[in-house]
Design an enzyme around this catalytic site. Structure first.
Site, short mmCIF file in Angstrom:
data_model
loop_
_atom_site.label_atom_id
_atom_site.label_comp_id
_atom_site.label_asym_id
_atom_site.label_seq_id
_atom_site.Cartn_x
_atom_site.Cartn_y
_atom_site.Cartn_z
N ASP A 1 27.04 -5.95 42.40
CA ASP A 1 25.94 -4.69 43.24
C ASP A 1 24.54 -5.72 43.10
O ASP A 1 23.71 -5.37 43.76
CB ASP A 1 25.45 -3.60 41.88
CG ASP A 1 26.29 -2.23 42.08
OD1 ASP A 1 25.71 -2.45 43.12
OD2 ASP A 1 26.10 -1.71 41.23
C1 BGC Z 1 23.30 -4.61 36.91
C2 BGC Z 1 24.48 -4.59 36.97
C3 BGC Z 1 24.62 -2.89 38.32
C4 BGC Z 1 22.97 -2.80 39.38
C5 BGC Z 1 23.25 -1.65 39.36
C6 BGC Z 1 21.83 -4.20 37.84
O1 BGC Z 1 20.78 -4.47 37.63
O2 BGC Z 1 22.74 -5.83 36.93
O3 BGC Z 1 25.49 -4.72 36.70
O4 BGC Z 1 25.72 -2.61 38.96
O5 BGC Z 1 21.64 -2.99 38.19
O6 BGC Z 1 23.07 0.16 38.70
C1 NOJ Z 2 28.18 -2.73 36.62
C2 NOJ Z 2 28.47 -1.60 38.12
O1 NOJ Z 2 28.54 -0.72 37.16
C3 NOJ Z 2 29.17 -1.77 38.59
O2 NOJ Z 2 29.41 -0.64 40.03
C4 NOJ Z 2 29.79 -2.86 39.46
O3 NOJ Z 2 30.84 -3.26 40.17
C5 NOJ Z 2 29.22 -4.02 38.48
N1 NOJ Z 2 28.72 -3.74 37.63
C6 NOJ Z 2 29.21 -5.26 39.04
O4 NOJ Z 2 28.14 -5.50 40.07
#
Ligand code: BGC
Ligand code: NOJ
Length: 818
Positions: free
Chosen positions: A489
């Site tokens: 993400d």
């Molecule tokens: C976090 C991720 C997460 C993303 C979307 C980010 O701040 O580090 O782990 O997947 O937000 O919610």
């Molecule tokens: C947490 C998110 O919930 C998941 O969708 C994502 O794949 C991982 N972080 C890595 O960014």
């Protein structure tokens, strides 16, 4: 250093001191009413949706302070002046003579003793009910009579937890309660559009109560020293606005050695809209349907029966798959705790934990699809429904809402869609469902797009659109365009955000026609393999060939542009430059494409898969697990996005992001390397890490999302426990690939890939209505290879178990060898 121990027999983790490095939590509830509870009784409760239907308040930004909970106070009326304490340690934090917390399956007990008063509290949620029981057993261990006051308290949340935490100008004036026959009803907004209320009830007569927080705490005082407890008298306050709470006061005299059980009930109830008030036209909550429920569970025998039912339910679930291997950490995670965590990720996705506020995120599309991968065998019926709910948030173009709210099951518009890996995960979850159950009818279920009536299509049609979504979004190298982000993400290649506070996930300053993902390419090839097999069985060979061809072309694109010489590249940025290449100054190698591409079968025959995994071992693997990429980004890169917003070693910037580690374990098994696969498995296995709890700091019984990487000052420290895709993926890696008991479309494959020193192992597993008792022998000490398989004493060809359904129980024996 440890803060407790596993009681494997009882399937609990026992915490032996209250001041764990972080609150160590458990989840209560398995259906619609849920609670989070820490080892000192912190946490909160909600109905279905941690954001929209929150019952009790929790205070954010406070790890490890952990305030807000199911707090009980004991007051010793015989001491002078009367002293009081919390038998759960928090919130008074009085030092206790004895303390022990046992987190079990769907329940938590906290035991303590102080000054000869022993308290045992059991918290759980009965199956089929929207309430929680706090069962307090008090024992007077003094040689003489003890006179006690007991206070049980909660602070109510005004339902929408986001609004509750922010909208004080309104909230301070809306709170309402009702107290009738000693039951406290929290009924804020019941007068208008809500048909639900919460209640706090007790099995004993009350000496008093409070429902107004200030009346109970006293002004400028906290939960650690409530004025009401200090004075020993509550004021029977009725909250008007401000902060409605429930506080109940009971007086009790216990003879020497006497024991008494008191039951507190906290619950949620809905009334039909037309019978909300009693009498009609009044503002009084109609209690006719809730009172029988309260009556029932006030009774200690009923509570005990409900507890036993809950335990039987859990043991039934756990029994679905049980193993005995030579490794204790493998056994206890697989047999108990990993399953418990699978249940939590299934229920909450990434919404409610001590690291997810319950108000930020709903259920993630990619997250829930992956959570399902490990969950199928436990509750196939619920898995089926979840798949259909997820598919209904898919969009007509095949893309998907990135998140949806569990209460409404509607896609979340704030985050929207455009995460280009999302739809492909649906293919994997559906395939896994069919493999587990043999239920092909799911493909014919009619499911709308974006929940719009009239847009219905078969689930099979949805899957076709998922595949198509990738195929019509290819970039300059023939690789899939990345969109907002793929699995990571935080790799936001079209974001280019320069304004603080802007969302990395939804901001797009580029047209998105250049940045590509090698990871999605690998995922696509994997999904295409499933679609090929599904289509062959559903339609015909010819239709299936489409996917074979598409996968082949994608593979060519990967070898053309996605191979860096010794590993797979990660992506191409908006300038057409590679990400995750030896050419890059930082972020030269990423774990995700190595795992995904090898799992998809790339390079297995020609040695390039081995080369990629060797690069992982050399550059990414640490004793604490395998890091996401190396070197971590030391500054903010506009063209890479959130990934470079974290200091190196944390989160997506090069931590051990545990979710991805099982991909490498599975990849290692694809190459027959059982030792390596199991070694990686143990590096992040929380039970194995229990001995270094002072470093790891999170719960030693569940996986955490991340462990700080080598570049971080707190190298080895875990964060974000419980709600992580690691639960499902590590379960898959160990059960289906290392132990190798793997459902396929036509049966159960037995294909272990284990450390060669293992003599063998046994597995008991339910599969498509049958119960299998499997024994694997490894007399020649190989890592992989099945030379013989017997079904009920009769030798069968190969290692695919095809059951004809004529018998319910089977003995299976497998011999590994050269
Ligand atoms: C976090 C991720 C997460 C993303 C979307 C980010 O701040 O580090 O782990 O997947 O937000 O919610
Ligand atoms: C947490 C998110 O919930 C998941 O969708 C994502 O794949 C991982 N972080 C890595 O960014």
């Amino acid at each position: 250093m440890k803060f407790g121990y596993f009681d494997d027999e009882q399937r609990v983790y026992v915490i032996t001191r209250p001041d764990t490095p972080l609150p160590w939590i458990n989840y209560l509830g398995c259906e619609e009413y849920f609670g989070i509870i820490s080892n000192t009784a912190g946490g909160y409760s909600f109905y279905k949706d941690a954001r929209l239907r929150r019952l009790t308040r929790y205070r954010y930004n406070n790890a490890p302070l952990d305030s807000g909970g199911r707090y009980i106070y004991l007051r010793d009326e015989d001491s002078s002046p009367p002293r009081f304490w919390s038998p759960t340690w928090q919130p008074t934090r009085t030092s206790l003579d004895e303390y022990e917390c046992r987190h079990g399956m769907g329940y938590t007990t906290i035991h303590s003793a102080l000054a000869g008063i022993r308290a045992d509290i059991r918290y759980f949620i009965p199956l089929g009910e929207n309430l929680e029981i706090w069962e307090l057993r008090l024992t007077n261990q003094r040689p003489q009579e003890a006179n006690l006051s007991i206070f049980a308290t909660v602070e109510f949340c005004l339902w929408d937890a986001m609004d509750d935490a922010t909208n004080f100008q309104r909230n301070y004036s809306v709170g309402e309660v009702e107290v009738v026959d000693e039951v406290i009803y929290h009924k804020t907004e019941y007068r208008e559009r809500r048909n639900h209320f919460a209640f706090l009830a007790c099995s004993e007569r009350l000496a008093g109560f409070d429902t107004d927080r200030e009346a109970f705490l006293g002004s400028y005082r906290g939960w650690d020293s409530p004025a009401g407890v200090e004075s020993g008298t509550l004021t029977n306050s009725i909250a008007h606005g401000w902060q409605p709470i429930g506080a109940q006061h009971i007086r009790l005299s216990l003879k020497a050695g006497e024991q008494r059980t008191i039951i507190f009930l906290l619950g949620y109830h809905e009334n039909p809209a037309d019978t909300k008030f009693d009498p009609p036209g009044s503002q009084n909550v109609d209690k006719r349907t809730v009172l029988p429920i309260i009556q029932r569970y006030r009774n200690a025998d009923e509570a005990q029966a409900a507890f036993e039912k809950l335990q039987a339910y859990w043991h039934g679930l756990l029994d679905t798959l049980q193993v005995v291997t030579p490794d204790i950490h493998t056994n206890r995670m697989m047999n108990t705790w990993n399953v418990c965590q699978l249940m939590a990720t299934f229920n909450f996705s990434r919404s409610a934990s001590y690291f997810e506020s319950g108000i930020g995120r709903g259920m993630g599309f990619r997250d829930s699809n992956q959570d399902l991968l490990g969950f199928m065998h436990l509750m196939p019926g619920r898995a089926r429904q979840r798949i259909l709910d997820l598919a209904a948030t898919q969009l007509p173009n095949g893309g998907a809402y990135h998140q949806f709210q569990p209460l409404t099951k509607r896609g979340n518009n704030e985050v929207g869609s455009g995460f280009n890996d999302d739809p492909l995960w649906l293919v994997l979850s559906v395939a896994a469902y069919i493999k587990e159950t043999g239920d092909w009818s799911i493909l014919d279920e009619s499911v709308p797009y974006d929940n719009l009536p009239g847009s219905e299509d078969s689930l099979y049609g949805h899957l076709q659109r998922s595949m198509q979504y990738t195929l019509v979004r290819l970039g300059p190298h023939g690789l899939p365009l990345i969109g907002h982000a793929d699995w990571n993400d935080c790799l936001n290649l079209n974001c280019f955000s320069e304004a603080p506070g802007q969302s990395f996930q939804t901001t797009t300053n580029k047209d998105g026609k250049v940045a590509e993902s090698v990871f999605i390419a690998g995922l696509f090839i994997m999904a295409a393999g499933e679609m090929e097999e599904i289509t062959r069985r559903k339609e015909a060979d010819q239709a299936a060939e489409v996917y074979q061809l598409a996968a082949k072309e994608m593979e060519n694109a990967v070898w053309e542009a996605g191979w860096d010489g010794a590993w797979f590249r990660r992506a191409y940025d908006d300038f057409g430059e590679p990400v995750g290449s030896g050419k890059c100054a930082e972020g030269q190698i990423f774990i995700e494409p190595q795992g995904m591409c090898v799992m998809a079968g790339l390079g297995i025959m020609d040695g390039r898969a081995r080369q990629a995994l060797d690069s992982v071992a050399e550059r990414l693997a640490t004793p604490h697990g395998i890091m996401l990429h190396q070197p971590g980004y030391t500054r903010y890169y506009l063209h890479l996005g959130e990934i470079s917003s974290y200091p190196p070693g944390y989160k997506e910037n090069g931590s051990v992001f545990c979710h991805t580690n099982p991909w490498i374990m599975i990849a290692e098994t694809r190459l027959g390397n059982g030792s390596m696969a199991h070694d990686y498995y143990l590096r992040i296995n929380p039970s194995k890490r229990e001995d270094i709890s002072e470093v790891h700091r999170c719960e030693p019984y569940v996986y955490a999302q991340m462990i700080a990487g080598r570049e971080a000052p707190s190298y080895g420290e875990a964060k974000n426990s419980w709600l992580t895709g690691t639960a499902a993926w590590n379960y898959l890696a160990i059960s289906q690939w290392i132990l190798g008991i793997r459902p396929e479309f036509d049966g159960l494959r037995l294909d272990p890939c284990i450390p060669p020193e293992w003599e063998g192992f046994t597995v008991e597993r339910s599969f498509r209505g049958c119960r299998l008792d499997i024994t694997v022998h490894n007399p020649q000490h190989v890592s992989r290879g099945v030379v013989r398989m017997d079904l009920d004493g009769v030798r069968v060809e190969g290692n695919l178990l095809v059951l004809d359904g004529s018998q319910r129980k089977h003995q299976v024996e497998v011999w590994m060898g050269e």
